[in-house]
Design an enzyme around this catalytic site. Structure first.
Site, PDB file in Angstrom:
ATOM      1  N   ASP A 144      28.633  14.767   0.148  1.00  0.00           N
ATOM      2  CA  ASP A 144      27.841  15.793  -0.536  1.00  0.00           C
ATOM      3  C   ASP A 144      26.684  15.205  -1.338  1.00  0.00           C
ATOM      4  O   ASP A 144      25.609  15.792  -1.422  1.00  0.00           O
ATOM      5  CB  ASP A 144      28.730  16.620  -1.478  1.00  0.00           C
ATOM      6  CG  ASP A 144      29.667  17.544  -0.724  1.00  0.00           C
ATOM      7  OD1 ASP A 144      29.634  17.547   0.517  1.00  0.00           O
ATOM      8  OD2 ASP A 144      30.445  18.256  -1.388  1.00  0.00           O
ATOM      9  N   ASP A 166      27.329  20.364   6.197  1.00  0.00           N
ATOM     10  CA  ASP A 166      27.079  19.181   7.021  1.00  0.00           C
ATOM     11  C   ASP A 166      27.436  19.440   8.481  1.00  0.00           C
ATOM     12  O   ASP A 166      27.884  20.527   8.851  1.00  0.00           O
ATOM     13  CB  ASP A 166      27.858  17.978   6.480  1.00  0.00           C
ATOM     14  CG  ASP A 166      29.332  18.279   6.227  1.00  0.00           C
ATOM     15  OD1 ASP A 166      29.904  19.095   6.975  1.00  0.00           O
ATOM     16  OD2 ASP A 166      29.914  17.706   5.282  1.00  0.00           O
ATOM     17  N   ASP A 340       7.812  23.793  13.466  1.00  0.00           N
ATOM     18  CA  ASP A 340       7.468  24.436  12.199  1.00  0.00           C
ATOM     19  C   ASP A 340       5.952  24.484  12.008  1.00  0.00           C
ATOM     20  O   ASP A 340       5.227  23.612  12.477  1.00  0.00           O
ATOM     21  CB  ASP A 340       8.126  23.651  11.062  1.00  0.00           C
ATOM     22  CG  ASP A 340       7.873  24.247   9.703  1.00  0.00           C
ATOM     23  OD1 ASP A 340       8.369  25.355   9.439  1.00  0.00           O
ATOM     24  OD2 ASP A 340       7.174  23.602   8.889  1.00  0.00           O
ATOM     25  N   GLU A 369       6.411  28.060  15.426  1.00  0.00           N
ATOM     26  CA  GLU A 369       6.343  29.104  14.399  1.00  0.00           C
ATOM     27  C   GLU A 369       4.876  29.364  14.069  1.00  0.00           C
ATOM     28  O   GLU A 369       4.235  28.562  13.401  1.00  0.00           O
ATOM     29  CB  GLU A 369       7.089  28.661  13.138  1.00  0.00           C
ATOM     30  CG  GLU A 369       6.964  29.649  11.993  1.00  0.00           C
ATOM     31  CD  GLU A 369       7.060  28.995  10.619  1.00  0.00           C
ATOM     32  OE1 GLU A 369       7.523  29.681   9.695  1.00  0.00           O
ATOM     33  OE2 GLU A 369       6.659  27.818  10.479  1.00  0.00           O
TER      34      GLU A 369
END
Length: 626
Positions: A144, A166, A340, A369
């Site tokens: 984490d 994850d 993106d 996009e």
């Protein structure tokens, strides 16, 4: 006295130019490895380290030729142009750099290509499930957070910080996703975002949990599971017959990226006298009356002040990004790319990058996009039939924002002459501008929009209208995680509100909506509706490759057909709140020869196609029978 003077002069020079005090070093080579047997024999290696550009380089390995060593303004960089012959064997070569008495040796591996599935591409037979890995499921709490990272925090109670999702968490729920009907996963970027918390804008103090702030192209974020974990995810997907889409960001990097902190060339990034943001308006790219100044600000303006804008007209930048895309596809066994901020990139660069990927992987799907409001503008960024464009895009697909906007209008506007469900008909009627509209990626929402269920006022009837349209119209449908269990939220006050954790994916969650027992009645109804149509689509080519015929909406009802030689599906969307009676004779062009139908969702039989009484705010997906 003279000796003392010389010593002072020597140390004074060192203080003025620290590089003179250092031996040359090579600290990194990008790409970090390559493969023999690639279709393109050319490779450009970026070598970086103190004074790495001051060395004279040689490579002595059978089949590998060092064509040229390119030095740039910054002596810490050198770019080696290399060719790899088709007969070259895998192995480890030595890159040798010399300067005077100093010799630097850098090993570099050429791997053998594997037969593992990769570059398979996606088609209208697929159903793409979009996941933000940090917010989907935490399968390994040990990764984490890490104290050696610039952002060492993780806290599920803070919407702006990392939460711990994850790859292991995704793998743990692949049965759930496959059962729902998903055939492919698109993850928001997984590349390392090792950056400080941002200090400005509406999302200040926000970590790069979303993945769009790259700091090292050749490292997958270890908080997700690193490079090895990503390969493991691809393997797990391919064993189930599923596919993996990577999210590319060519336009910008984080201001914590290592090559922003030590720029290779003055023009590595698009520079302005003072900070200049992009206009975000794409019209100047195809506007016959557009100004060059507006075009430049769109393309070269920065997305935000902390995301330096890459200059893809610099050939070294272009090569770096293109090779990374090819390397990632080969290394991680990718099947497609979502790109993106597509419209903000240099168009010529995009075509070159797309072509490099398609040359190596002919079936791969690339979809960008480009947030636009009309089909003509959208067509500019994809293979199209518009003769008036000065630039010809080679992108095979794109996210269908024009149809997305029309869907929102159809579900939220009152039906009138050209509003409501008319909007769906109008946008699809303009598909003539695309070379292949069946490749467009359709969607109801994504990680940058308000949640679909909130947009439609949490109306379950409207929810089903939109879902049925998505899963039965043309194109490749894309889904956003959690919408099947009615996750909601708007981008107020920030994007974090539409990127909440999937309930049940994190330790301590009070509800587990991956399981039917953890969902309420309304959520289970929504999930089963999606599952029914998604799995039907997956099993029936008529909704994948079948032709589309639509009829002009009347009285708030939009009717269309998907059909092939084997099967015909009739979709009736009644957006009105009242029951509507349809005269079946109007649709004889497609219903001729059929006398009954089966409702795909309910399995009920419709015994008479001559008169159809459709309840208010209801969608029927009917498989016609004789």
């Amino acid at each position: 006295m003279k000796k003392r003077h010389l010593l002072c002069l020597f140390f004074g020079l060192l203080s003025l130019s620290p590089s003179l005090a250092q031996n040359a070093q090579v600290k990194r080579v990008d790409p970090t490895n390559w493969w023999v047997g690639m279709k393109n024999p050319n490779l450009q290696l970026l070598l970086y380290g103190p004074n790495a550009g001051t060395l004279t380089y040689t490579i002595n390995y059978p089949g590998v030729k060092l064509v040229k060593a390119n030095t740039v303004d910054n002596p810490n960089y050198v770019f080696l142009d290399v060719t790899i012959a088709p007969t070259t064997k895998p192995g480890t070569l030595q890159i040798v750099g010399k300067k005077g008495a100093q010799t630097v040796t850098q090993p570099y591996e050429l791997k053998a290509r594997t037969s593992t599935p990769k570059g398979q591409g996606l088609t209208a037979a697929d159903f793409i499930y979009l996941i933000m890995p940090d917010r989907f499921a935490n399968g390994d709490p040990a990764n984490d957070k890490f104290p050696d990272m610039l952002d060492p925090q993780a806290d599920t109670k803070n919407p702006y910080l990392r939460h711990g999702g994850d790859f292991k968490g995704i793998i743990d729920h692949l049965d759930y996703l496959s059962d729902m009907g998903a055939t492919a996963l698109w993850l928001t970027p997984v590349i390392a975002n090792d950056e400080t918390l941002k200090k400005e804008g509406p999302d200040r103090n926000q970590a790069g949990y979303h993945g769009y702030h790259f700091t090292d192209h050749y490292q997958v974020d270890k908080r997700f599971g690193g490079n090895a974990g990503y390969i493991g995810l691809a393997d797990a997907l391919h064993k189930r017959g599923m596919k993996l889409v990577q999210d590319a960001v060519y336009n910008h990097v984080s201001d914590d990226h290592w090559f922003f902190k030590d720029k290779p060339t003055p023009d590595w990034f698009n520079n302005w006298p003072t900070y200049t943001g992009s206009t975000h308006k794409e019209q100047p790219l195809y506007d016959p009356y557009g100004a060059e100044a507006d075009r430049k600000t769109l393309l070269d303006g920065w997305f935000t002040s902390f995301l330096p804008d890459l200059n893809q007209r610099n050939p070294y930048v272009a090569n770096y990004l293109i090779q990374h895309a090819v390397w990632s596809t080969e290394m991680f066994n990718l099947d497609g790319w979502r790109i993106d901020t597509y419209k903000y990139n240099d168009p010529a660069f995009l075509n070159r990058c797309n072509q490099a990927l398609m040359n190596e992987y002919p079936n791969i799907l690339l979809f960008g996009e480009s947030v636009v409001n009309n089909p003509v503008g959208q067509a500019f960024f994809v293979k199209n039939t518009v003769s008036g464009f000065d630039f010809r895009s080679n992108q095979p697909s794109t996210l269908d924002f024009a149809l997305y906007n029309a869907t929102n209008d159809a579900l939220n506007q009152n039906y009138d002459w050209d509003t409501g469900v008319n909007r769906l008909h109008q946008v699809l009627a303009q598909d003539v501008v695309y070379a292949n509209p069946m490749k467009l990626v359709t969607f109801l929402e994504n990680h940058d929009s308000d949640r679909y269920f909130s947009v439609i006022g949490e109306d379950v009837n409207k929810y089903k209208l939109g879902v049925a349209f998505l899963l039965t119209t043309r194109g490749i449908p894309q889904w956003y995680y959690g919408t099947e269990v009615l996750m909601k939220g708007t981008k107020n006050p920030t994007d974090a509100e539409v990127r909440k954790d999937f309930p049940g994916g994190f330790p301590g969650d009070k509800e587990n909506k991956f399981e039917a027992a953890g969902r309420n009645e309304r959520e289970n109804d929504a999930f089963q509706f999606v599952r029914k149509l998604a799995t039907y689509r997956r099993s029936n080519p008529v909704l994948q490759t079948g032709k589309l015929m639509q009829f002009v909406p009347q009285n708030g009802v939009y009717t269309y057909f998907r059909y092939n030689a084997d099967k015909t599906v009739m979709v009736v969307m009644n957006s009105d709140k009242k029951e509507v009676t349809l005269d079946g004779a109007r649709f004889a062009e497609r219903t001729k020869g059929f006398s009954s139908a089966r409702n795909v969702v309910t399995d009920e039989t419709v015994s008479d196609l001559k008169t159809l009484k459709v309840p208010g705010q209801t969608v029927w997906v009917l498989e016609l029978g004789k």
